[in-house]
Enzyme design. Structure first.
Site, mmCIF file in Angstrom:
data_model
loop_
_atom_site.group_PDB
_atom_site.id
_atom_site.type_symbol
_atom_site.label_atom_id
_atom_site.label_comp_id
_atom_site.label_asym_id
_atom_site.label_seq_id
_atom_site.Cartn_x
_atom_site.Cartn_y
_atom_site.Cartn_z
ATOM 1 C CB ALA A 18 -20.770 29.223 -77.898
ATOM 2 N N GLY B 219 -17.604 27.707 -74.250
ATOM 3 C CA GLY B 219 -17.687 28.936 -73.698
ATOM 4 C C GLY B 219 -17.985 28.975 -72.046
ATOM 5 C CD GLU C 296 -13.690 29.555 -74.630
ATOM 6 O OE1 GLU C 296 -14.622 29.567 -75.080
ATOM 7 O OE2 GLU C 296 -12.432 29.701 -75.268
ATOM 8 C CD GLU D 298 -14.537 25.273 -77.534
ATOM 9 O OE1 GLU D 298 -13.904 24.199 -77.014
ATOM 10 O OE2 GLU D 298 -14.720 25.967 -76.700
HETATM 11 N N1 COA Z 1 -26.033 25.699 -77.695
HETATM 12 C C1 COA Z 1 -27.308 25.914 -78.063
HETATM 13 N N2 COA Z 1 -28.186 24.873 -77.541
HETATM 14 C C2 COA Z 1 -27.873 24.086 -76.536
HETATM 15 C C3 COA Z 1 -26.382 23.710 -76.217
HETATM 16 C C4 COA Z 1 -25.538 24.962 -76.919
HETATM 17 N N3 COA Z 1 -24.089 24.953 -76.712
HETATM 18 N N4 COA Z 1 -26.127 22.993 -75.399
HETATM 19 C C5 COA Z 1 -27.590 22.551 -75.188
HETATM 20 N N5 COA Z 1 -28.362 23.192 -76.025
HETATM 21 C C6 COA Z 1 -29.913 23.060 -76.180
HETATM 22 C C7 COA Z 1 -30.035 21.729 -76.939
HETATM 23 O O1 COA Z 1 -30.280 21.934 -78.287
HETATM 24 C C8 COA Z 1 -31.508 21.157 -76.179
HETATM 25 O O2 COA Z 1 -32.612 22.125 -76.953
HETATM 26 P P1 COA Z 1 -33.916 21.500 -77.489
HETATM 27 O O3 COA Z 1 -34.462 20.959 -76.338
HETATM 28 O O4 COA Z 1 -34.636 22.718 -77.806
HETATM 29 O O5 COA Z 1 -33.546 20.577 -78.655
HETATM 30 C C9 COA Z 1 -31.523 21.627 -74.940
HETATM 31 O O6 COA Z 1 -30.476 22.482 -74.770
HETATM 32 C C10 COA Z 1 -31.073 20.279 -74.114
HETATM 33 O O7 COA Z 1 -29.955 19.706 -74.450
HETATM 34 P P2 COA Z 1 -29.864 18.204 -74.926
HETATM 35 O O8 COA Z 1 -28.911 17.999 -76.001
HETATM 36 O O9 COA Z 1 -31.133 17.726 -75.175
HETATM 37 O O10 COA Z 1 -29.340 17.703 -73.393
HETATM 38 P P3 COA Z 1 -28.694 16.365 -73.008
HETATM 39 O O11 COA Z 1 -28.679 15.891 -71.651
HETATM 40 O O12 COA Z 1 -29.056 15.072 -73.975
HETATM 41 O O13 COA Z 1 -27.089 16.696 -73.629
HETATM 42 C C11 COA Z 1 -24.955 17.959 -73.503
HETATM 43 C C12 COA Z 1 -26.356 17.424 -72.683
HETATM 44 C C13 COA Z 1 -24.431 19.079 -72.668
HETATM 45 C C14 COA Z 1 -24.101 16.676 -73.609
HETATM 46 C C15 COA Z 1 -25.523 18.465 -74.977
HETATM 47 O O14 COA Z 1 -26.493 19.109 -75.008
HETATM 48 C C16 COA Z 1 -24.238 19.126 -75.813
HETATM 49 O O15 COA Z 1 -23.366 18.182 -76.270
HETATM 50 N N6 COA Z 1 -24.562 20.436 -75.981
HETATM 51 C C17 COA Z 1 -23.532 21.097 -76.941
HETATM 52 C C18 COA Z 1 -21.962 21.265 -76.005
HETATM 53 C C19 COA Z 1 -21.049 21.996 -76.972
HETATM 54 O O16 COA Z 1 -20.584 21.423 -77.991
HETATM 55 N N7 COA Z 1 -20.724 22.934 -76.281
HETATM 56 C C20 COA Z 1 -19.537 23.933 -77.303
HETATM 57 C C21 COA Z 1 -20.230 25.103 -78.020
HETATM 58 S S1 COA Z 1 -18.655 25.654 -78.836
#
Ligand code: COA
Length: 260
Positions: free
Chosen positions: A67, A111, A114, A134
C-alpha cells in the site's frame, strides 16, 4: 479502452495486461491505483474479446511494494475503514468473472502480495520477494492477506509471515504454495503470456464457473460446496460451448469455444 494515470492497460489479442505504472514508488498501491484498477476491470469485464487478465508492475524491481505508505498519514481509523470498504482492487479481482494472473516481477509486499493472492494464478520471476510486512509499521493486513494467505498456505506458514514480516524468496514461495510457477526474469513475460493464452483457448463460461466453484471451497462447508458444484456443472449443459467441446472431441478436432 480508457487511458489511465497510474496504470497502463494493453490488449494483446484475447489477453489484457494491466501494469501498475508507478515505478519510482515501486508501484505502491495508492487510492488512485485502486480507483483506476477497478474501472479498468469493469471495462474488461464487459469486453467479450478479452478472456484473461494479467497484472504486473512497471520496471524490473517491483511487482508492487505494498500500500502507498505516504497515504497512511492522511487517514483516521474511520476514513481508512471507508477507503477499504469501497470497491477495492482486491475485491474486484476476486469477483472478476475471467481468470486473473499475477505476473510478479520483483518485490511483492503487503498490499501487493494481497493483490497477488486475490488473483487466480501467481507466476513469478526468480528474483521475486514476498512478505506481509505490516507488522513492522504497527498495523495488520487490510486487503485480505490474513484470510487468503491462510487459506492458501495454512495457518502455521501464514502466521510466520504475518508475525515476522520477513521476506521469503521465490523458491520458498513456490514450496509454500504462494506461487504456481517460477521463471528467470528474462522469460517471465513470455512464459506468463503463453500460460494466459492456454487459458484464453478454453471455454469461457466453464472457466468462469470453475473459478466460482473453486472459490466456494473456502466460502462454504463441504456439503454446500458439493451441492453448488453440481448446479454449476449442470449449468454447463445449457451452453453452446459444451456442445462444441463434446462434438470436437468426437470429431477428433480442436474445439472453437465462443463463450456462449
Ligand atoms: N509506499 C510508498 N512509497 C514506497 C513504498 C510504499 N509501500 N515502497 C517504496 N516506496 C518508495 C520509497 O519511499 C522511495 O521513494 P523516494 O525515492 O521518493 O524516496 C521509492 O519507492 C524507492 O524505494 P526505496 O525504499 O528507496 O528502495 P529500496 O530498494 O531501498 O527498498 C523496499 C525497497 C521494498 C525494501 C522498501 O522500499 C520498502 O521496505 N518499502 C515498503 C514496503 C512495505 O512496508 N510495504 C507494506 C506497506 S503496508
Amino acid at each position: 479502452m480508457t487511458e489511465f494515470e497510474n496504470i497502463k492497460v494493453e490488449k494483446r489479442g484475447r489477453i489484457a495486461v494491466i501494469t501498475i505504472n508507478r515505478p519510482d514508488k515501486l508501484n505502491a498501491l495508492s487510492s488512485g491505483v485502486h480507483r483506476e484498477g477497478v474501472a479498468a476491470l469493469e471495462e474488461l469485464r464487459k469486453d467479450d474479446d478479452v478472456r484473461v487478465v494479467v497484472f504486473t508492475g512497471a520496471g524490473e524491481k517491483a511487482f508492487i511494494a505494498g500500500a502507498d505508505i505516504a497515504e497512511f498519514t492522511e487517514h483516521t481509523a474511520v476514513s481508512q475503514r471507508a477507503e477499504f470498504q469501497r470497491p477495492t482492487l482486491f475485491n474486484s479481482v476476486d469477483s472478476f468473472p475471467k481468470p486473473v494472473i499475477a505476473m510478479i516481477n520483483g518485490f511483492c509486499l503487503g498490499g501487493g502480495n494481497e493483490l497477488a493472492l486475490a488473483c487466480d494464478i501467481r507466476i513469478c520471476s526468480e528474483n521475486a520477494k514476498f512478505s506481509q510486512p505490516e507488522i513492522n509499521l504497527g498495523i495488520i493486513c487490510g486487503g485480505g492477506g490474513s484470510q487468503r494467505l491462510t487459506r492458501l498456505i495454512g495457518e502455521g506458514r501464514a502466521m510466520e509471515m504475518l508475525m515476522t514480516g520477513d521476506m521469503i524468496d521465490a523458491e520458498t514461495a513456490l514450496r509454500f504454495g504462494v506461487v504456481n510457477r517460477v521463471y528467470p526474469l528474462e522469460n517471465l513475460e513470455e512464459e506468463t503470456i503463453k500460460f494466459a493464452e492456454k487459458l484464453a483457448e478454453k471455454a469461457p463460461v466453464a472457466m468462469q464457473l470453475s473459478k466460482e466453484a473453486v472459490k466456494l471451497a473456502s466460502k462454504s462447508n463441504l456439503d454446500e460446496g458439493l451441492r453448488r458444484e453440481i448446479d454449476l456443472f449442470a449449468l454447463c449443459f445449457s451452453t453452446e460451448d459444451m456442445k462444441e467441446g463434446v462434438r470436437a472431441f468426437l470429431e477428433k478436432r480442436k474445439p472453437d469455444f465462443k463463450g456462449k
